[in-house]
Enzyme design. Structure first.
Site, PDB file in Angstrom:
ATOM      1  N   ASN A 106      -2.303   7.833   0.756  1.00  0.00           N
ATOM      2  CA  ASN A 106      -1.868   6.440   0.548  1.00  0.00           C
ATOM      3  C   ASN A 106      -2.608   5.900  -0.665  1.00  0.00           C
ATOM      4  O   ASN A 106      -3.813   5.653  -0.590  1.00  0.00           O
ATOM      5  CB  ASN A 106      -2.195   5.629   1.805  1.00  0.00           C
ATOM      6  N   TRP A 107      -1.877   5.733  -1.753  1.00  0.00           N
ATOM      7  CA  TRP A 107      -2.531   5.273  -2.994  1.00  0.00           C
ATOM      8  C   TRP A 107      -2.782   3.761  -2.983  1.00  0.00           C
ATOM      9  O   TRP A 107      -3.443   3.244  -3.878  1.00  0.00           O
ATOM     10  CB  TRP A 107      -1.676   5.654  -4.208  1.00  0.00           C
ATOM     11  N   LYS A 108      -2.243   3.066  -2.006  1.00  0.00           N
ATOM     12  CA  LYS A 108      -2.418   1.602  -1.939  1.00  0.00           C
ATOM     13  C   LYS A 108      -2.012   0.963  -3.279  1.00  0.00           C
ATOM     14  O   LYS A 108      -1.119   1.473  -3.950  1.00  0.00           O
ATOM     15  CB  LYS A 108      -3.850   1.245  -1.537  1.00  0.00           C
ATOM     16  N   HIS A 129       0.073  -0.595   8.391  1.00  0.00           N
ATOM     17  CA  HIS A 129      -1.287  -0.334   7.913  1.00  0.00           C
ATOM     18  C   HIS A 129      -2.145  -1.566   8.182  1.00  0.00           C
ATOM     19  O   HIS A 129      -1.677  -2.704   8.060  1.00  0.00           O
ATOM     20  CB  HIS A 129      -1.270  -0.005   6.425  1.00  0.00           C
ATOM     21  N   GLU A 138      -4.252  -3.030   6.514  1.00  0.00           N
ATOM     22  CA  GLU A 138      -4.308  -3.986   5.394  1.00  0.00           C
ATOM     23  C   GLU A 138      -3.079  -4.883   5.385  1.00  0.00           C
ATOM     24  O   GLU A 138      -3.161  -6.059   5.018  1.00  0.00           O
ATOM     25  CB  GLU A 138      -4.485  -3.223   4.068  1.00  0.00           C
ATOM     26  N   GLU A 147      -6.108   4.791  12.738  1.00  0.00           N
ATOM     27  CA  GLU A 147      -7.017   4.437  11.648  1.00  0.00           C
ATOM     28  C   GLU A 147      -7.925   3.293  12.089  1.00  0.00           C
ATOM     29  O   GLU A 147      -7.545   2.115  11.987  1.00  0.00           O
ATOM     30  CB  GLU A 147      -6.225   3.983  10.422  1.00  0.00           C
ATOM     31  N   GLY A 186     -12.111   3.021   4.114  1.00  0.00           N
ATOM     32  CA  GLY A 186     -12.763   2.708   2.846  1.00  0.00           C
ATOM     33  C   GLY A 186     -14.248   2.403   2.955  1.00  0.00           C
ATOM     34  O   GLY A 186     -14.842   1.910   1.994  1.00  0.00           O
ATOM     35  N   SER A 214     -11.791   7.149   5.879  1.00  0.00           N
ATOM     36  CA  SER A 214     -12.885   7.854   5.203  1.00  0.00           C
ATOM     37  C   SER A 214     -12.841   9.372   5.379  1.00  0.00           C
ATOM     38  O   SER A 214     -13.890  10.010   5.484  1.00  0.00           O
ATOM     39  CB  SER A 214     -14.238   7.283   5.638  1.00  0.00           C
ATOM     40  N   GLY A 226      -6.793   7.556   2.123  1.00  0.00           N
ATOM     41  CA  GLY A 226      -6.716   6.550   1.076  1.00  0.00           C
ATOM     42  C   GLY A 226      -7.427   7.019  -0.182  1.00  0.00           C
ATOM     43  O   GLY A 226      -6.883   7.756  -0.998  1.00  0.00           O
ATOM     44  N   GLY A 227      -8.683   6.613  -0.322  1.00  0.00           N
ATOM     45  CA  GLY A 227      -9.425   6.845  -1.555  1.00  0.00           C
ATOM     46  C   GLY A 227      -9.414   8.286  -2.033  1.00  0.00           C
ATOM     47  O   GLY A 227      -9.259   8.551  -3.234  1.00  0.00           O
TER      48      GLY A 227
HETATM   49  C1  PEP Z   1      -6.187   4.232   4.549  1.00  0.00           C
HETATM   50  O1  PEP Z   1      -6.212   3.184   3.932  1.00  0.00           O
HETATM   51  O2  PEP Z   1      -5.170   4.574   5.146  1.00  0.00           O
HETATM   52  C2  PEP Z   1      -7.392   5.040   4.530  1.00  0.00           C
HETATM   53  C3  PEP Z   1      -7.543   5.921   5.473  1.00  0.00           C
HETATM   54  O3  PEP Z   1      -8.296   4.795   3.522  1.00  0.00           O
HETATM   55  P1  PEP Z   1      -9.632   5.645   3.213  1.00  0.00           P
HETATM   56  O4  PEP Z   1      -9.276   7.102   3.325  1.00  0.00           O
HETATM   57  O5  PEP Z   1     -10.002   5.266   1.814  1.00  0.00           O
HETATM   58  O6  PEP Z   1     -10.640   5.248   4.225  1.00  0.00           O
END
Ligand code: PEP
Length: 247
Positions: free
Chosen positions: A9-11, A91, A93, A161, A167, A207, A228-229
């Protein structure tokens, strides 16, 4: 029996130059038992499809309506038209920034299906809920209310999640992940029957990094990850794909 899934997920990250990361991923040998997905921002989606090879492309959100007067929104039909095959809904967010409820997410998942997309439905508890030992009841309620009737192993993926792990570099213990994933599996089997309940893939997200991926992927009922990241750089995401494929 379930193929694994590494979903990135590049957000709200990525300009045209970022497609080079996707091209690098697409050029790697195909994993044996792992599907790969990247969810870029909507602005890059159609261009991402052109360079993604066997990697599938997903949206990050969709509006529940197929079209209409909703300035700035993107419908599931538009995502499908651009070449997406899946969309993330719910999500944390989106739940936080846009006040999305479980009912909203259920409607979005139904819209995704209507457009022929797989819905990746996200669930997660807050740190306060975790500390109050409410995690299992919170996740059960979100799973029940966010997942429409008719969910199958083909049209639905569930992503657990924990909000506090996204993050932050914080990750639940493997026992805590297993406890939630086993409970989700049991709930899906009870509601949708053994065939579909066991066919739905359960992703862990929060993470996930190259150095913790192998342990997480060896955990009960973890069929992959929503990342994500670490999905923004091809080398990091490829290491996670490789760990998943080897698990
Ligand atoms: C996400 O936003 O779905 C996520 C898991 O982010 P991260 O891997 O950066 O914690």
């Amino acid at each position: 029996m379930r193929r694994k899934l590494a979903a990135g997920n590049w957000k709200m990250n990525g300009l045209a130059a970022s497609l080079a990361e996707l091209e690098t991923l697409a050029q790697a040998p195909a994993p044996h038992q792992t599907d790969r997905m990247i969810c870029p921002p909507a602005t890059l989606l159609a261009r991402a499809v052109n360079v993604a090879g066997e990697i599938t492309i997903g949206g990050q959100d969709c509006h529940p309506q197929p079209s209409g007067a909703h300035t700035g929104d993107v419908s599931a039909a538009m995502l499908a038209d651009a070449g997406a095959t899946a969309v993330i809904v719910g999500h944390s967010e989106r739940r936080a920034d846009h006040h999305e409820t479980d009912a909203d997410i259920r409607a979005k998942a139904e819209a995704a299906w209507a457009a022929g997309l797989t819905a990746v439905i996200c669930l997660g508890e807050s740190l306060a809920q975790r500390e109050a030992e409410e995690t299992l009841s919170v996740i059960a309620a979100q799973l029940e209310a966010s997942t429409p009737d008719g969910a199958t192993g083909t049209n639905t993926v569930i992503a657990y999640e924990p909000i506090w792990a996204i993050g932050t570099g914080l990750v639940p213990s493997l026992d805590q992940i297993a406890e939630v994933h086993d409970a989700m599996r049991a709930q899906l089997v009870a509601r949708f029957g053994a065939t579909e309940g066991k066919a739905m893939r359960l992703l862990y997200g929060g993470s996930v990094k190259p150095d913790n991926a192998a342990d997480i992927f060896a955990t009960s009922n973890v069929d992959g990850a929503l990342v994500g990241g670490a999905s923004l750089k091809a080398a990091d995401f490829q290491a996670i794909i490789d760990a998943l494929d080897a698990a």
